[in-house]
Scaffold this active site. Sequence first.
Site, PDB file in Angstrom:
ATOM      1  N   GLY A  15      64.145  28.844 112.785  1.00 46.84           N
ATOM      2  CA  GLY A  15      64.856  29.797 111.940  1.00 46.84           C
ATOM      3  C   GLY A  15      65.542  29.207 110.723  1.00 46.84           C
ATOM      4  O   GLY A  15      66.508  29.777 110.229  1.00 46.84           O
ATOM      5  N   SER A  16      65.041  28.119 110.162  1.00 50.42           N
ATOM      6  CA  SER A  16      65.733  27.519 109.013  1.00 50.42           C
ATOM      7  C   SER A  16      65.639  28.392 107.766  1.00 50.42           C
ATOM      8  O   SER A  16      66.595  28.468 106.993  1.00 50.42           O
ATOM      9  CB  SER A  16      65.223  26.099 108.740  1.00 50.42           C
ATOM     10  OG  SER A  16      63.888  26.107 108.301  1.00 50.42           O
ATOM     11  N   ASN A  17      64.514  29.083 107.549  1.00 55.37           N
ATOM     12  CA  ASN A  17      64.429  30.005 106.408  1.00 55.37           C
ATOM     13  C   ASN A  17      65.322  31.220 106.630  1.00 55.37           C
ATOM     14  O   ASN A  17      65.927  31.738 105.690  1.00 55.37           O
ATOM     15  CB  ASN A  17      62.983  30.422 106.151  1.00 55.37           C
ATOM     16  CG  ASN A  17      62.218  29.383 105.372  1.00 55.37           C
ATOM     17  OD1 ASN A  17      62.702  28.871 104.372  1.00 55.37           O
ATOM     18  ND2 ASN A  17      61.027  29.058 105.840  1.00 55.37           N
ATOM     19  N   LEU A  79      54.813  33.865 113.882  1.00 50.61           N
ATOM     20  CA  LEU A  79      53.444  33.428 114.159  1.00 50.61           C
ATOM     21  C   LEU A  79      52.559  34.498 114.784  1.00 50.61           C
ATOM     22  O   LEU A  79      51.627  34.189 115.518  1.00 50.61           O
ATOM     23  CB  LEU A  79      53.471  32.178 115.039  1.00 50.61           C
ATOM     24  CG  LEU A  79      54.182  30.981 114.418  1.00 50.61           C
ATOM     25  CD1 LEU A  79      54.146  29.783 115.354  1.00 50.61           C
ATOM     26  CD2 LEU A  79      53.599  30.623 113.059  1.00 50.61           C
ATOM     27  N   ILE A  81      50.329  38.179 113.801  1.00 49.22           N
ATOM     28  CA  ILE A  81      49.822  39.055 112.747  1.00 49.22           C
ATOM     29  C   ILE A  81      50.338  40.464 113.041  1.00 49.22           C
ATOM     30  O   ILE A  81      50.165  40.971 114.152  1.00 49.22           O
ATOM     31  CB  ILE A  81      48.280  39.039 112.711  1.00 49.22           C
ATOM     32  CG1 ILE A  81      47.749  37.618 112.486  1.00 49.22           C
ATOM     33  CG2 ILE A  81      47.751  40.022 111.679  1.00 49.22           C
ATOM     34  CD1 ILE A  81      48.058  37.028 111.139  1.00 49.22           C
ATOM     35  N   LEU A  82      50.977  41.074 112.051  1.00 51.91           N
ATOM     36  CA  LEU A  82      51.498  42.429 112.251  1.00 51.91           C
ATOM     37  C   LEU A  82      50.350  43.437 112.307  1.00 51.91           C
ATOM     38  O   LEU A  82      49.385  43.335 111.544  1.00 51.91           O
ATOM     39  CB  LEU A  82      52.449  42.812 111.125  1.00 51.91           C
ATOM     40  CG  LEU A  82      53.751  42.035 111.028  1.00 51.91           C
ATOM     41  CD1 LEU A  82      54.578  42.561 109.852  1.00 51.91           C
ATOM     42  CD2 LEU A  82      54.543  42.108 112.314  1.00 51.91           C
ATOM     43  N   ASN A  96      56.351  37.655 103.268  1.00 54.47           N
ATOM     44  CA  ASN A  96      56.019  36.472 104.051  1.00 54.47           C
ATOM     45  C   ASN A  96      56.201  35.231 103.189  1.00 54.47           C
ATOM     46  O   ASN A  96      56.066  35.290 101.964  1.00 54.47           O
ATOM     47  CB  ASN A  96      54.561  36.549 104.533  1.00 54.47           C
ATOM     48  CG  ASN A  96      54.208  35.427 105.484  1.00 54.47           C
ATOM     49  OD1 ASN A  96      55.002  35.044 106.342  1.00 54.47           O
ATOM     50  ND2 ASN A  96      53.009  34.889 105.352  1.00 54.47           N
ATOM     51  N   HIS A  98      54.776  31.212 102.932  1.00 55.15           N
ATOM     52  CA  HIS A  98      53.688  30.355 103.415  1.00 55.15           C
ATOM     53  C   HIS A  98      53.810  28.968 102.781  1.00 55.15           C
ATOM     54  O   HIS A  98      54.063  28.863 101.583  1.00 55.15           O
ATOM     55  CB  HIS A  98      52.341  30.984 103.077  1.00 55.15           C
ATOM     56  CG  HIS A  98      51.202  30.251 103.680  1.00 55.15           C
ATOM     57  ND1 HIS A  98      50.902  30.326 105.026  1.00 55.15           N
ATOM     58  CD2 HIS A  98      50.310  29.384 103.141  1.00 55.15           C
ATOM     59  CE1 HIS A  98      49.865  29.544 105.283  1.00 55.15           C
ATOM     60  NE2 HIS A  98      49.496  28.971 104.152  1.00 55.15           N
ATOM     61  N   GLU A 168      60.905  25.884 100.380  1.00 52.37           N
ATOM     62  CA  GLU A 168      60.874  27.178 101.063  1.00 52.37           C
ATOM     63  C   GLU A 168      62.263  27.804 101.117  1.00 52.37           C
ATOM     64  O   GLU A 168      62.415  28.995 100.829  1.00 52.37           O
ATOM     65  CB  GLU A 168      60.352  27.026 102.497  1.00 52.37           C
ATOM     66  CG  GLU A 168      58.879  26.800 102.616  1.00 52.37           C
ATOM     67  CD  GLU A 168      58.437  26.741 104.069  1.00 52.37           C
ATOM     68  OE1 GLU A 168      58.892  27.570 104.878  1.00 52.37           O
ATOM     69  OE2 GLU A 168      57.627  25.855 104.392  1.00 52.37           O
TER      70      GLU A 168
END
Length: 184
Positions: A15-17, A79, A81-82, A96, A98, A168
Amino acid sequence: MKSNSKLAVFISGRGSNYLAVKNAIESGKIDAEISIVISNCMAEGLQFADKKLVSNNFDEILSVLKSEEIDYILLLGYLKILPKKIIEAYPNRIINIHPSLIPSFCGKGMHGKRVHQAVLDRGCKVTGVTTHFVNEEADAGPIILQESVKVEEDDTAQSLAERVLKVEHRLIVETVQKVLEETK
């Protein structure tokens, strides 16, 4: 868009972002609130969330998103896919991040150190970070922001990942600021 938008953050890891966004909100850089953090597993980053949901049931997740009146979804190291039903419920409102310069080194299965190792294996001199809106194809939605990161001669997947992650953290904050500002 109203000020103080409601965000749902999806994570699968440390959870760093998510923390970068949370800190930017707390410091007043982003006019929004994180209403809920959702994970597909007992992610380390959940420890920082006030309200959280661990679920792989997308009907339950969609119901929670609607009940929380979420404006935007941030996929920050998520991780999974919605499914189409969530993407259709939040068109151009799912962001998102990346760890490469899309369209390179992206798509299903390309995440984390796999991306950085692929960059090194290919002999690239530059990589980077991309933020984009999510559509039904993995990493193929409209790009919001990109920033390059130089690949050093002695880089390992780990050292490259560490430098990319710093970008990021900054770029996701800039992206959220930009998207919220453009929709006011």
